[in-house]
Design a protein around this motif. Sequence first.
Motif, short mmCIF file in Angstrom:
data_model
loop_
_atom_site.label_atom_id
_atom_site.label_comp_id
_atom_site.label_asym_id
_atom_site.label_seq_id
_atom_site.Cartn_x
_atom_site.Cartn_y
_atom_site.Cartn_z
N PRO A 11 0.84 -1.20 0.00
CA PRO A 11 0.00 0.00 0.00
C PRO A 11 0.87 1.25 0.00
O PRO A 11 2.03 1.21 0.43
N PRO A 12 0.35 2.39 -0.46
CA PRO A 12 1.13 3.63 -0.50
C PRO A 12 1.64 4.02 0.89
O PRO A 12 0.98 3.78 1.91
N LEU A 13 2.81 4.62 0.91
CA LEU A 13 3.42 5.08 2.15
C LEU A 13 3.37 6.60 2.23
O LEU A 13 3.73 7.29 1.27
N VAL A 14 2.92 7.12 3.36
CA VAL A 14 2.96 8.56 3.62
C VAL A 14 3.94 8.81 4.76
O VAL A 14 3.79 8.25 5.85
N ALA A 15 4.95 9.63 4.50
CA ALA A 15 5.92 10.00 5.53
C ALA A 15 5.40 11.21 6.28
O ALA A 15 5.10 12.24 5.67
N VAL A 16 5.28 11.08 7.59
CA VAL A 16 4.74 12.16 8.43
C VAL A 16 5.88 12.84 9.17
O VAL A 16 6.62 12.20 9.92
N VAL A 17 6.03 14.13 8.95
CA VAL A 17 7.08 14.91 9.61
C VAL A 17 6.42 15.90 10.56
O VAL A 17 5.58 16.71 10.15
N ARG A 18 6.80 15.83 11.83
CA ARG A 18 6.22 16.72 12.84
C ARG A 18 7.05 17.98 12.98
O ARG A 18 8.26 17.93 13.24
N LEU A 19 6.40 19.14 12.78
CA LEU A 19 7.04 20.45 12.92
C LEU A 19 6.31 21.19 14.04
O LEU A 19 5.37 21.95 13.80
N ALA A 20 6.73 20.94 15.27
CA ALA A 20 6.05 21.50 16.44
C ALA A 20 7.03 22.34 17.25
O ALA A 20 8.12 21.88 17.57
N GLY A 21 6.61 23.56 17.57
CA GLY A 21 7.43 24.42 18.40
C GLY A 21 7.76 25.72 17.70
O GLY A 21 7.46 25.93 16.52
N ALA A 22 8.39 26.62 18.45
CA ALA A 22 8.82 27.90 17.88
C ALA A 22 10.01 27.67 16.95
O ALA A 22 10.72 26.68 17.05
N ILE A 23 10.21 28.60 16.05
CA ILE A 23 11.23 28.46 15.01
C ILE A 23 12.43 29.34 15.33
O ILE A 23 12.29 30.56 15.47
N PRO A 26 16.00 29.75 21.27
CA PRO A 26 17.02 29.02 22.03
C PRO A 26 16.44 27.70 22.55
O PRO A 26 15.24 27.56 22.70
N GLY A 27 17.31 26.75 22.84
CA GLY A 27 16.86 25.48 23.38
C GLY A 27 16.91 24.37 22.36
O GLY A 27 16.93 24.59 21.15
N ARG A 28 16.92 23.14 22.87
CA ARG A 28 17.10 21.98 22.02
C ARG A 28 15.88 21.64 21.17
O ARG A 28 15.99 21.03 20.13
N GLY A 29 14.69 22.02 21.62
CA GLY A 29 13.49 21.60 20.91
C GLY A 29 13.05 22.53 19.80
O GLY A 29 12.08 22.25 19.11
N ALA A 30 13.74 23.65 19.61
CA ALA A 30 13.32 24.63 18.61
C ALA A 30 13.53 24.08 17.20
O ALA A 30 14.44 23.30 16.94
N LEU A 31 12.67 24.52 16.30
CA LEU A 31 12.79 24.12 14.91
C LEU A 31 13.86 24.95 14.22
O LEU A 31 13.89 26.17 14.34
N SER A 32 14.74 24.29 13.49
CA SER A 32 15.77 24.98 12.72
C SER A 32 16.07 24.18 11.47
O SER A 32 15.82 22.97 11.41
N ASP A 33 16.62 24.84 10.47
CA ASP A 33 16.96 24.15 9.24
C ASP A 33 18.02 23.08 9.48
O ASP A 33 17.93 21.97 8.96
N ALA A 34 19.03 23.41 10.29
CA ALA A 34 20.10 22.45 10.56
C ALA A 34 19.56 21.21 11.27
O ALA A 34 19.95 20.07 10.97
N GLY A 35 18.67 21.42 12.24
CA GLY A 35 18.11 20.29 12.97
C GLY A 35 17.17 19.44 12.15
O GLY A 35 17.09 18.21 12.32
N LEU A 36 16.43 20.08 11.23
CA LEU A 36 15.42 19.36 10.45
C LEU A 36 15.97 18.76 9.16
O LEU A 36 15.32 17.90 8.55
N ALA A 37 17.15 19.21 8.73
CA ALA A 37 17.70 18.73 7.45
C ALA A 37 17.75 17.21 7.36
O ALA A 37 17.22 16.62 6.40
N PRO A 38 18.37 16.51 8.33
CA PRO A 38 18.41 15.04 8.22
C PRO A 38 17.04 14.40 8.34
O PRO A 38 16.78 13.35 7.74
#
Length: 265
Positions: A11-23, A26-38
């Motif tokens: 069956p078709p596969l849907v990849a789900v990417v969670r983008l939650a938090g401020a962009i 500061p802090g480890r949980g923030a969204l950033s291009d470097a963190g989300l790239a991989p």
Amino acid sequence: MTLNIPFLKKPPLVAVVRLAGAIGMPGRGALSDAGLAPVLERAFRKGKPAAIALEINSPGGSPVQSSLIGARIRRLADELDVPVYAFVEDVAASGGYWLAAAADEIWADESSVLGSIGVISAGFGAHELLARQGVERRVYTAGESKSMLDPFRPENDEDVARLKTLLGDIHQNFIDHVTTRRGAKLSEEQNLFTGEIWLARRASELGLIEGVAHIKPKMQELFGKKVRFRRYGMKKPFLSRIGVQLAQDALGGVEERAAFARFGL
């Protein structure tokens, strides 16, 4: 034990990417291009997904990081010819909406908050407090604008004018992104770029989103009842999970909470 039988079509596969938090906060949980790239690279490339679904819950943040993340999503989508669907949870405002607009379609819950297509800069002026305490501010620069908007000196009209020019240019970049991505879907009856926010049904009427829908039923509608989901998200480093850099993470959490609070969340 799972048997891998080549001639049976999965069956078709849907990849789900969670983008939650401020962009970009500061802090480890923030969204950033470097963190989300991989994360994004794996989601788009692993298992030949039929689509990418973005779960978005963000009040915004850095315009640069928003732009970098959105551009990366578009590059991968165009390179691999994979459609992208955004599903908004509590809020996709400001930079959060920038991320949503990187998708081919945007869907939201009835009570989701969307919009805030604008730019803000905020701070404090403490020069009078320092003066009452007998503290003198001393600043030495090479370049007349080097100390622009120093919060410990009286506000300067020329500095404010320069800042407003910068904010206006960033705002125009935001407008260009939204109009490019949403195109003729956008309503011409109302100015959508004042920083105003709307709930999902009104946002749909204005062309900011396709409509109201949740991720599983919408993906089943598009790709069949047997569609498979594979989830991807940012992982916290081990040292962060056991308490290292707690102060920085706590500060980031306070700032993120304040960002969500602007939208009553």
